[in-house]
Design an enzyme around this catalytic site. Structure first.
Site, mmCIF file in Angstrom:
data_model
loop_
_atom_site.group_PDB
_atom_site.id
_atom_site.type_symbol
_atom_site.label_atom_id
_atom_site.label_comp_id
_atom_site.label_asym_id
_atom_site.label_seq_id
_atom_site.Cartn_x
_atom_site.Cartn_y
_atom_site.Cartn_z
ATOM 1 N N CYS A 188 0.835 -1.191 0.000
ATOM 2 C CA CYS A 188 0.000 0.000 0.000
ATOM 3 C C CYS A 188 0.878 1.252 0.000
ATOM 4 C CB CYS A 188 -0.907 -0.010 1.228
ATOM 5 S SG CYS A 188 -1.852 1.528 1.451
ATOM 6 N N ASP A 195 0.035 -6.096 -0.510
ATOM 7 C CA ASP A 195 -1.045 -6.361 -1.459
ATOM 8 C C ASP A 195 -0.610 -7.540 -2.325
ATOM 9 O OD1 ASP A 195 -2.685 -4.173 -0.675
ATOM 10 O OD2 ASP A 195 -1.452 -2.817 -1.878
#
Length: 281
Positions: A188, A195
């Site tokens: 992120c 992620d």
């Protein structure tokens, strides 16, 4: 202009349970596009396919209703919506009364369209589809089609984007291939949280060196950027370094906070893929 660090990401936030569209936090796509050399007319088409698994509201008798929501956000929109703000916005439906699922769908379409098209000279609308519980058992799970790059036994040493790893056979006959990997990981932009994603690269042109492509995808492992921005960076690096005549990059990221984001960028008009989750999603 809203900046990512001004959003609710990484900050304690009260969860509103009454409908509140002001919770949506649009972020301009422009700065990150300028970072990869994009200005003016985009060299790609596509959309961001979102799935929201945590959507609930009250019917006129106060009984909770639930649905899965699919959103289609064109890549031409000037803004993305920061994901935590979307989670908070969806949570604000939970103790609000709506006459029907159609009213909820229309409200979602209006609010999200306003946010992602804010500042555009000719605003348009986004796609919204609600899947009600009687259709939940028809939701398939399917992996991305293509030849898996992950079969390759390679050494990886780069963990920030390294486009110099990309190469193609410009002196040989062009090919048409679909290549996939489950090894995409980025972080992120604001919080640094991981992620996890799978990516599909479909192209026609000089054959791309598969080992170099896999090393390049792995090189995103410590990179901080939103999902949509990572996919656009991958598209532009492959487009510039490998010079395909046609290219499509599609990624499906695992969900966080009941949301998954699945961007597609293509050099040419093509139908959007069905928003079908993978096993990890």
């Amino acid at each position: 202009m809203n900046l990512p660090e001004q959003s609710q990401l990484g900050k304690p936030a009260p969860y509103a349970d009454r409908y509140d569209p002001s919770l949506l936090f649009p972020i301009s796509r422009l700065p990150k596009r300028e970072e990869i050399g994009l200005a003016g007319t985009l060299p790609f088409l596509g959309a961001d396919l979102w799935t929201a698994f945590e959507l609930s509201w009250l019917n006129p008798r106060g009984k909770p209703q639930v649905a899965i929501a699919h959103f289609t956000i064109p890549c031409e929109t000037p803004n993305i919506v920061e994901s935590k703000s979307l989670k908070l916005y969806l949570g604000s439906f939970s103790n609000s009364t709506f006459a029907s699922a159609d009213e909820v769908r229309d409200r979602l379409r209006a609010d999200l369209s306003e946010a992602v098209w804010r500042g555009a000279p000719a605003p348009a609308t986004i796609g919204v589809r609600l899947l009600l519980p009687e259709l939940f058992d028809q939701e398939p799970v399917q992996e991305l089609d293509g030849l898996s790059l992950d079969r390759l036994d390679i050494e990886c040493t780069h963990y920030t984007p390294a486009p110099e790893l990309l190469a193609a056979a410009f002196d040989e006959q062009p090919v048409e291939e679909v290549l996939t990997s489950n090894l995409l990981k980025s972080n992120c932009l604001v919080t640094g949280q991981p992620d996890w994603g799978s990516v599909q690269i479909r192209y026609t042109g000089p054959q791309i060196d598969q080992g170099g492509l896999l090393r390049y995808l792995v090189s995103f492992r410590n990179h901080n950027e939103f999902h949509e921005q990572c996919v656009e960076r991958i598209f532009m690096d492959v487009w510039r370094r490998c010079k395909p005549t046609r290219l499509a990059v599609y990624a499906r990221y695992t969900r966080r906070g009941g949301l998954d984001i699945n961007p597609l960028r293509s050099s040419h008009p093509m139908g959007l893929p069905p928003n079908v989750r993978t096993a990890r999603q």
